[in-house]
Design a protein around this motif. Structure first.
Motif, PDB file in Angstrom:
ATOM      1  N   MET A   1      30.507 102.317 -22.549  1.00  0.00           N
ATOM      2  CA  MET A   1      30.877 100.921 -22.352  1.00  0.00           C
ATOM      3  C   MET A   1      32.211 100.846 -21.627  1.00  0.00           C
ATOM      4  O   MET A   1      33.101 101.616 -21.876  1.00  0.00           O
ATOM      5  CB  MET A   1      30.967 100.211 -23.696  1.00  0.00           C
ATOM      6  N   THR A   2      32.334  99.897 -20.698  1.00  0.00           N
ATOM      7  CA  THR A   2      33.513  99.845 -19.837  1.00  0.00           C
ATOM      8  C   THR A   2      34.269  98.550 -20.043  1.00  0.00           C
ATOM      9  O   THR A   2      33.812  97.618 -20.678  1.00  0.00           O
ATOM     10  CB  THR A   2      33.083  99.952 -18.354  1.00  0.00           C
ATOM     11  N   HIS A   3      35.440  98.524 -19.440  1.00  0.00           N
ATOM     12  CA  HIS A   3      36.264  97.318 -19.500  1.00  0.00           C
ATOM     13  C   HIS A   3      35.578  96.186 -18.747  1.00  0.00           C
ATOM     14  O   HIS A   3      34.823  96.396 -17.799  1.00  0.00           O
ATOM     15  CB  HIS A   3      37.623  97.567 -18.842  1.00  0.00           C
ATOM     16  N   ASP A   4      35.839  94.948 -19.151  1.00  0.00           N
ATOM     17  CA  ASP A   4      35.392  93.783 -18.415  1.00  0.00           C
ATOM     18  C   ASP A   4      36.358  93.552 -17.261  1.00  0.00           C
ATOM     19  O   ASP A   4      37.379  92.906 -17.407  1.00  0.00           O
ATOM     20  CB  ASP A   4      35.352  92.566 -19.345  1.00  0.00           C
ATOM     21  N   SER A   5      36.012  94.113 -16.109  1.00  0.00           N
ATOM     22  CA  SER A   5      36.947  94.117 -14.987  1.00  0.00           C
ATOM     23  C   SER A   5      37.174  92.730 -14.411  1.00  0.00           C
ATOM     24  O   SER A   5      38.124  92.501 -13.679  1.00  0.00           O
ATOM     25  CB  SER A   5      36.421  95.043 -13.877  1.00  0.00           C
ATOM     26  N   ARG A  75      34.634  99.444 -29.238  1.00  0.00           N
ATOM     27  CA  ARG A  75      33.366  98.760 -29.480  1.00  0.00           C
ATOM     28  C   ARG A  75      32.245  99.535 -28.809  1.00  0.00           C
ATOM     29  O   ARG A  75      32.415 100.106 -27.739  1.00  0.00           O
ATOM     30  CB  ARG A  75      33.382  97.340 -28.910  1.00  0.00           C
ATOM     31  N   TRP A  76      31.053  99.528 -29.438  1.00  0.00           N
ATOM     32  CA  TRP A  76      29.914 100.216 -28.841  1.00  0.00           C
ATOM     33  C   TRP A  76      28.641  99.450 -29.144  1.00  0.00           C
ATOM     34  O   TRP A  76      28.575  98.640 -30.070  1.00  0.00           O
ATOM     35  CB  TRP A  76      29.818 101.656 -29.348  1.00  0.00           C
ATOM     36  N   GLN A 108      32.310  98.478 -34.281  1.00  0.00           N
ATOM     37  CA  GLN A 108      33.648  98.422 -33.700  1.00  0.00           C
ATOM     38  C   GLN A 108      34.644  98.889 -34.747  1.00  0.00           C
ATOM     39  O   GLN A 108      34.418  98.770 -35.949  1.00  0.00           O
ATOM     40  CB  GLN A 108      33.984  97.022 -33.209  1.00  0.00           C
ATOM     41  N   GLU A 138      33.740 107.619 -22.909  1.00  0.00           N
ATOM     42  CA  GLU A 138      34.370 106.516 -22.190  1.00  0.00           C
ATOM     43  C   GLU A 138      35.885 106.663 -22.308  1.00  0.00           C
ATOM     44  O   GLU A 138      36.406 107.132 -23.318  1.00  0.00           O
ATOM     45  CB  GLU A 138      33.943 105.161 -22.769  1.00  0.00           C
ATOM     46  N   GLU A 150      42.011  97.992 -25.679  1.00  0.00           N
ATOM     47  CA  GLU A 150      40.606  97.763 -25.994  1.00  0.00           C
ATOM     48  C   GLU A 150      39.713  98.571 -25.074  1.00  0.00           C
ATOM     49  O   GLU A 150      39.904  98.622 -23.875  1.00  0.00           O
ATOM     50  CB  GLU A 150      40.284  96.276 -25.891  1.00  0.00           C
ATOM     51  N   SER A 151      38.704  99.183 -25.703  1.00  0.00           N
ATOM     52  CA  SER A 151      37.751  99.958 -24.913  1.00  0.00           C
ATOM     53  C   SER A 151      36.775  99.048 -24.198  1.00  0.00           C
ATOM     54  O   SER A 151      36.225  99.398 -23.167  1.00  0.00           O
ATOM     55  CB  SER A 151      36.982 100.913 -25.821  1.00  0.00           C
ATOM     56  N   SER A 152      36.513  97.869 -24.748  1.00  0.00           N
ATOM     57  CA  SER A 152      35.602  96.903 -24.148  1.00  0.00           C
ATOM     58  C   SER A 152      35.808  95.560 -24.815  1.00  0.00           C
ATOM     59  O   SER A 152      36.178  95.481 -25.983  1.00  0.00           O
ATOM     60  CB  SER A 152      34.150  97.339 -24.315  1.00  0.00           C
TER      61      SER A 152
END
Length: 543
Positions: A1-5, A75-76, A108, A138, A150-152
């Motif tokens: 899971m990635t950042h909300d770019s 979060r996953w 999370q 990630e 935050e991871s995501s």
């Protein structure tokens, strides 16, 4: 899971857009500002004597929020039916230098006490004994500043929680209906039905129709605005006051069985339970429309104790307030911009007017030890002294209007509340009561009528949670700076034919085993949804 770019860009554009529509008149000492975006408009000075709370010295600087060591919120997506996971963090992508390895509940978790640096994380179902299959590593960076990395920001559509098909939910109230400390939820449907569901599972407890007569048709949309009122009674148990054809009635909280009904002139629009005469027990205050009336009712028998004619329809619900020997409720009358303070028999203690029309219920909040009243209008947010109801000032929104319900909480723990307002154009703004300024604002609350609060990332500051638009169930913004910290996806498509549906609201209530539940109607208007919030990291507050 990635950042909300896309989040930073969205926040910057949102700040620029709202800067053009919110202008300070006398509620704020300077125009609304937000650190993440420069303001094109030159700061505008306020005339002397127009402070939010005259006579109270302003602080030398901005309030300092609770400071905690840096931490990482991970979060996953997880797997259906799996609630326990093994979470690992390492300084390298091959996980040869593991710095965190622990079984955790949910999807999370906040990892604390790590030094600044770059990390990789992965998860696997904790139940697997052999051939553990971890998710793809990630990357997440932890800076030296005292905040949560935050991871995501995304919480998927299948996030842990529950759903129940109830139809469109117009109002929702968390309540303790049964013994044992379990929180349940009482909801009002668009067809006038009132229902109760188990807070832990979403299982239906009971349903009550607006019109109990056999074969009766559902009421029109104007008849279902009365939000259920829950009253606790140590002897009789909880009761729920609901609107019905020709008045209001009381239902037993655990079964929904009718206890009494009271006939009123007009259609019940809103109400509140409060001690109006100082005897230590609450009375019911109910306002009606067609005609506009004010009623005080005995909650044990349904007997009308007092009634008064009102000069217009009330916006939102009455707000209970007492000052010295005066007990009563604050009312905002939509047309004419009138605000009133009325006592136990409906007598008028004080009144005032604002420019435009009132669009929200009044809300009394604190600036330190000093109370004042805030109310939304079709041109901004207004502040009044209490109980005199002397106008203190306003934050004007020339091309927008405040809608739904105001919310307040001491977001940063400095002893003074902050106010959150949502607008017709889908903006959400956090207003400081220390200086009257808008601390930050963001776009995206197109489906929101109000806000809830919870510390979602364990940084010691309450975050602001609002319903999202489209297929987004909820959006959460950092109480510190308005940065997007959580987006809860709905999945599927938004319900067809919902363009004219009422804006949604969300509530936060404690969950069994710790943490909290974020509960509200889904975006398709088909039922109620609950999403589990992180265990061990949630501190909730709402007013």
């Amino acid at each position: 899971m990635t950042h909300d770019s896309t989040a930073p860009r969205r926040r910057t554009l949102g700040a620029l857009a709202l800067a053009a529509c919110l202008s300070s008149v006398s509620f704020a000492a300077t125009p609304p500002q937000r650190k993440s975006a420069p303001q094109k408009k030159k700061p505008e000075k306020v005339k002397p004597g127009t402070d939010l709370l005259p006579g109270v010295d302003k602080p030398a600087g901005q309030p300092v929020a609770t400071q905690l060591p840096p931490s990482i919120l991970v979060r996953w997506q997880g797997k259906p039916g799996v609630s326990r996971y093994r979470l690992q963090l390492a300084t390298d992508e091959k996980f040869e230098d593991v710095v965190f390895d622990q079984a955790v509940e949910g999807r999370q978790y906040v990892v604390k006490d790590l030094p600044p640096g770059n990390y990789f994380w992965r998860v696997a179902p904790a139940a697997a004994e052999t051939s553990v299959s971890y998710s793809r590593p990630e990357r997440v960076s932890l800076g030296g500043e005292q905040k949560v990395a935050e991871s995501s920001v995304v919480l998927p559509a299948d996030a842990t929680g529950w759903r129940i098909a109830t139809g469109e939910v117009v109002r929702l109230t968390p309540a303790s209906l049964r013994p044992g400390g379990v929180w349940d939820f009482v909801g009002l449907g668009a067809d006038g039905r009132v229902f109760a569901v188990d807070g832990a599972s979403g299982i239906s407890l009971w349903t009550s129709r607006y019109n109990s007569a056999a074969g009766a048709q559902a009421p029109d949309a104007k008849a279902v605005t009365f939000g259920p009122l829950v009253l606790g009674d140590p002897q009789r148990g909880a009761s729920v006051i609901v609107a019905t054809q020709g008045g209001v009635r009381a239902l037993l909280g655990d079964t929904g069985r009718e206890m009494w009904r009271s006939k009123l002139e007009g259609r019940a629009a809103s109400g509140v339970a409060t001690d109006m005469n100082g005897d230590g027990t609450p009375e019911l205050v109910v306002v009606t429309e067609d005609p506009e009336m004010f009623y005080v009712i005995n909650p044990n028998s349904g007997r009308v104790l007092a009634s008064q004619k009102l000069s217009g329809a009330v916006a939102g619900a009455p707000y209970a307030f007492s000052f010295g020997d005066k007990r009563g409720v604050l009312l905002g009358l939509r047309e004419g911009g009138r605000v009133e303070f009325r006592g136990g028999d409906g007598q008028l203690f004080s009144e005032s007017k604002l420019e435009g029309e009132v669009t929200t219920a009044p809300l009394v909040t604190m600036r330190g030890a000093t109370p004042f009243m805030a109310v939304g209008s079709d041109n901004g947010l207004w502040a009044f002294s209490v109980p005199e109801l002397r106008a203190l000032g306003a934050i004007k929104a020339d091309d927008d209007s405040v809608r739904g319900a105001l919310a307040a909480a001491d977001v940063d723990g400095d002893g003074s509340s902050e106010i959150v307002m949502v607008t017709r154009r889908g903006r959400v703004a956090l207003v400081s009561t220390l200086d009257g300024n808008v601390r930050w604002y963001a776009e995206g609350a197109n489906d929101a009528s109000s806000a809830a609060f919870a510390d979602l990332n364990a940084d010691g500051v309450l975050d602001v949670i609002v319903p999202g638009g489209g297929t987004t169930f909820a959006l959460a913004y950092s109480g510190r700076d308005g940065a997007l910290v959580m987006r809860v996806e709905e999945g599927g498509k938004a319900g067809a034919g919902q363009k004219d549906a009422a804006p949604r609201s969300l509530v936060v209530a404690p969950a069994l085993g710790g943490g909290g539940l974020l509960v509200g109607g889904d975006t398709a208007r088909t039922g109620l949804r609950a999403v589990e919030l992180p265990k061990g990291s949630v501190r909730t507050a709402a007013k």
